[in-house]
Design an enzyme around this catalytic site. Sequence first.
Site, PDB file in Angstrom:
ATOM      1  CG  HIS A  98      60.392 102.832  52.185  1.00 45.64           C
ATOM      2  ND1 HIS A  98      59.776 103.444  51.116  1.00 45.64           N
ATOM      3  CD2 HIS A  98      61.556 103.491  52.358  1.00 45.64           C
ATOM      4  CE1 HIS A  98      60.545 104.422  50.659  1.00 45.64           C
ATOM      5  NE2 HIS A  98      61.639 104.469  51.409  1.00 45.64           N
ATOM      6  CG  ASP A 145      57.144 107.610  48.544  1.00 45.41           C
ATOM      7  OD1 ASP A 145      58.318 107.290  48.790  1.00 45.41           O
ATOM      8  OD2 ASP A 145      56.158 107.011  49.027  1.00 45.41           O
TER       9      ASP A 145
END
Length: 294
Positions: free
Chosen positions: A209, A82
């Site tokens: 996100h 990530d």
Amino acid sequence: MPLVPMGPMLKTAQLGRYGVAAFNMIDYNSARSIVEGAADLDAPIIVQVSVKTVKHWGYKPIANWVRMLAEDVAVPVALHLDHCSDVEVIKRCIDAGWTAVMFDGSSLPFEENVAKSRVVYELTQAAGIGLEAEIGAIGGVEDDKFVAEDAAILANFDECIAFCREMPKLAVFAPAIGTAHGFYKGEPKIAYELLERITAQVDIPIALHGGTGLTEQQFHRCIAGGCAKVNISTMHKHRFIEGFVKLRQEKPKLEEPLPFITSQYEAMKGDVLDMIRTFGSAGKAGVTAQGAAA
């Protein structure tokens, strides 16, 4: 099943109008809850790792944990790094066996973001793995990065188009559309029209996100608009803590550690099952596996 690339998995999901859950793991028990939860629902899954978590446990241990878990199930599993702005960390993840990484240059001026993302893009193309890249400032806290929600900046449409033209084989693109990392302090203002404009022009799956705290309706609208990767991090971390605390409150004199580990596992796995059902990816493992092999 061996770990799979993330790009084809997400493209298949985008075409099928379902979302693949991307959970940020914390430890082996957390990774196990993610992979086994996906296996229970016959769903593709992405195990994400923050830079902080990588540095805590190490590159090879994490890769080995997720690889072994993936080999014991019959669903596609991708291992993804990530938000990362450190190219050396990205290189070490590639060498350790990650099947996707994210370069986050969103805090940089546009031209610099493009240039640095291109460097990582070439690395990932040479390694045969997927790259996620981002434009705009997504609010909230992620790893050690903090962006106040009122300082978040929506992605610029023209820049999104230009950015993706530079890297047409991105596995997934993350434009800021109004969501935020962490728990929302108010009602998220999602720019659905911006999302739809981008997906009408860009043939790359979109990452959502800041999934923690969105409603089922919001998830469904974003997925329908082209979001194929849906990130869940904060909620998974809270389930990790709650699973321990709940049992401690119920049995304050319990001294055996394994029941606490089991309680954490069950709390996290329950969240994984809920999100997979919400995103519509249950039962899609076979379809996604064919796409990942293409």
